[in-house]
Design a protein around this motif. Sequence first.
Motif: not given
Length: 271
Positions: A89-98, A117-129, A153-159
């Motif tokens: 949860x902490x990892x995906x939250x940090x990825x979403x912050x970036x 959003x497409x440009x933000x997904x290029x360098x983001x973590x997998x879940x955030x992307x 959110x249903x497919x990834x409860x940590x997000x």
Amino acid sequence: MLSLSLALLAVAVLVWPVRHAPRRLRAVLPVSHHPKHRRRLPRPTSAVLAVAGAFVGWSVLGPGGAVANAVLCLTCWRRWHSRRTARRRAQVTEGMVGALGALVAELRVGAHPATAAERAAMDADPLAAKAMSTVAHTARLGGDVDRALARSAHTEPSLAGVLGHVGRAWRLAARHGVPLAEVLDAVRRDLDQRLQFSRQVHARMAGPRASAAVLAVLPELGVLLGEAIDARPLHVLASTLIGQLLLAGGALLICGGVLWSAKLTDHAALP
């Protein structure tokens, strides 16, 4: 002689055991590569661990040992799973912050929300992307971003919590005409502050967690000390009715205390 030494040096460089050596060898030697399908062992469930622990405990300390070891295995499994979930949860939250920071930067220079959003997904973590890609596709088609994020959110409860904040911010900007970049930047700052506060609290909870671990280990150390002075506590626990009852009851109380203290310390450190 010099050419032989240079050739040996080149071979040594090629086979040097670092991360890029196999890639260099594949580039030099035409070796046919056949992908190997690795069989992953099934992950043990709580029921399997309980049965295995009960079997081992029964073979060593009888019925009371079966109950005690099954409860101990379940407690260890639950603690491992909860700590793994908290780290994820902490990892995906940090990825979403970036990712939100990149999205806000693109919006402030005038990019369309879908393009940003497409440009933000290029360098983001997998879940955030993946979340940013969902936002991009939905915004490009003019759909409901809040509902699309709720389905993700249903497919990834940590997000779930993070995507809920982003979806509500998007709905607020669309309904009341608030600048989207400002609302999403407020969400990003809030998530970042929560994450920093959670890390600080987690570090400060190290003392209480260590105290709880010491208190949980003290009864086992007492039994070992009794065996060391030839008091034979294991014989009493394994061979008498009162020993069996004390063994099962003591294990239940110890594991209950571990779970309760973990709940108190983990709840204070949730982001």
